[in-house]
Design an enzyme around this catalytic site. Structure first.
Site, PDB file in Angstrom:
ATOM      1  N   SER A  75       0.827  -1.207   0.000  1.00 49.03           N
ATOM      2  CA  SER A  75       0.000   0.000   0.000  1.00 49.03           C
ATOM      3  C   SER A  75       0.862   1.258   0.000  1.00 49.03           C
ATOM      4  O   SER A  75       0.404   2.313  -0.404  1.00 49.03           O
ATOM      5  CB  SER A  75      -0.890   0.022   1.240  1.00 49.03           C
TER       6      SER A  75
ATOM      7  N   HIS B 200       5.045  -2.110   8.611  1.00 48.06           N
ATOM      8  CA  HIS B 200       5.565  -0.931   9.320  1.00 48.06           C
ATOM      9  C   HIS B 200       6.097  -1.288  10.717  1.00 48.06           C
ATOM     10  O   HIS B 200       6.891  -0.557  11.283  1.00 48.06           O
ATOM     11  CB  HIS B 200       4.458   0.106   9.531  1.00 48.06           C
TER      12      HIS B 200
ATOM     13  N   CYS C 291       2.352  -6.435  10.149  1.00 48.18           N
ATOM     14  CA  CYS C 291       2.242  -5.235   9.320  1.00 48.18           C
ATOM     15  C   CYS C 291       3.671  -4.811   9.034  1.00 48.18           C
ATOM     16  O   CYS C 291       4.498  -4.788   9.952  1.00 48.18           O
ATOM     17  CB  CYS C 291       1.489  -4.129  10.060  1.00 48.18           C
TER      18      CYS C 291
END
Lengths: 270, 270
Positions: free
Chosen positions: B16, B191, B189
């Site tokens: 994304s 991140h 995730c």
């Protein structure tokens, strides 16, 4: 305006997501005879960290969609979209258009006593310099402290409007306002009114908070009146459209809007 | 696979936004002879809060773009996209595709001693149940505590990887892991590895943290080998493509990737 314009056509209101519902709500309150088509670009939210070109491209697409719905005027209820795209929309649209920056800036200039105005907003809004320009257009000698507060939107969307973490973050973001002795603070993002109590407590009760939703609704009336297209309905109709899942829009939207928001349509781009 | 596939064609890697660069980086380290085309959908980031249908639509568009670039395989380096779109991509793509959920889940099952596994991720990833399914496929009796941590991505993007507010938020999000006595925690995730030190400190040194980047790179080697398309280059080439402003991608991307990231192309959708 051509005489063919239907004065009872709806007003188009758009935002990157749900924050602009505060503006739509203020328009409903102040102009109950106006119909509204609200568009929230929930599939591409947020606009705050995105580039000016991308925000202009999205705004252009949304304005095109709203024109297809037969709107008589457009309100850009998103500070970032106003900051990056309002001049382009004014130039290209066949209907009158206003944004949220001008009304907030004018209210701040009217409200300040010491001439020191604070503005908080997304990274895109603050970097664009739109508020500083709008304030200086009204009052060239105003001193402006403009601060980006990128975490405020995610905090509001998490529902943490009175959480310890939000206090810690707000105290850090807002500290320069206290140093610069501002007496008026523009909440330059439609999400921020939901953090009003924390922000108000931190900056102190002497600082006047400007929520551009009310100001923008007042300017919307003026725009319609100037163009002789004020609606004459007894009661307006409301349509809500989102680019992502309507269920999510409903759930979050009711936080801003209450039960008046019952049904959401979907419209995707790309 | 048809014999026409060029084994020195690049691997397509997408996310994304920028988080997937940690996966691309691990592939570079483990497979230095492979070329990579990385796509970050920075104009529509984040995917975490968006609906499954929207995330599938975006993933489909990006996979189409990567195929146009002549990739021989695709790595979905985004947990949310993997959770919502991997089965669709596996069914529709003419090249092999893997995601980040399976590798992380397998590593967790291998790593746990007490059978209690924690998973943290975006709202979309956690709500999808993809990790719970993947873990139970390997180990039906594993106990899984899966928690959404929606503010972690904005905190990382703000650069607040060791800020007081991040501590307050992480302590609140992670408390159920302590109550449930997990001994292994999947950072679900891309991140989150940037918050490894805070997360590690809160959950305690006895809890093993699984960073799916390394595991996914190992699985990428296996996928290429199984399909007999391991590259034979001395040194791969790297291309980086984003849907929003390349300058912003560069600035943030170097936080993940260092100076190897020198140039970014732009490709928009819609």
């Amino acid at each position: 305006m051509s005489t063919a314009v239907d004065r009872n056509a709806p007003i188009g209101v758009f935002d990157s997501g749900l924050g602009g519902l505060t503006v739509a709500h203020a328009i409903m309150q102040q102009l109950p005879g106006e119909s509204i088509v609200y568009f929230g670009d929930t599939a591409r939210v947020p606009y705050g960290p995105k580039s000016p070109d991308t925000v202009r491209r999205y705004s252009h697409e949304i304005a095109g969609f709203l024109l297809e719905q037969g709107v008589k005027a457009i309100v850009v209820a998103c500070n970032t979209a106003t900051a990056h795209a309002l001049p382009m929309l004014e130039a290209e649209l066949p209907v009158p258009v206003i944004g949220v920056v001008g009304p907030g800036a004018r209210a701040a200039v009217k409200g300040t006593r010491n001439g020191h105005i604070g503005v908080i907003g997304t990274e895109g809004t603050i970097k664009s310099g739109a508020y500083v320009r709008a304030i200086h257009a009204e009052s060239p000698n105003a001193k402006v402290t403009a601060l980006a507060c990128p975490l405020f939107v995610p905090l509001v969307e998490e529902g943490w409007t009175n959480h310890d973490a939000t206090w810690v973050i707000a105290e850090e973001y807002l500290a320069p306002l206290l140093r610069d002795d501002v007496d008026t603070l523009v909440l330059g993002c439609t999400h921020y009114p939901l953090l009003k109590s924390i922000i108000g407590e931190i900056v102190g009760r002497d600082v006047r908070l400007i929520d551009s939703a009310e100001e923008t609704a007042a300017d919307t009336r003026r725009m319609l009146s100037d163009n002789d297209i004020l609606g004459t309905n007894e009661q307006g109709d409301y349509r809500f459209v989102a680019s992502d899942d309507p269920a999510q829009f409903l759930e979050l939207g009711q936080r801003f809007f209450g039960d008046a928001l019952e049904h959401v349509e979907i419209r995707t781009f790309g």
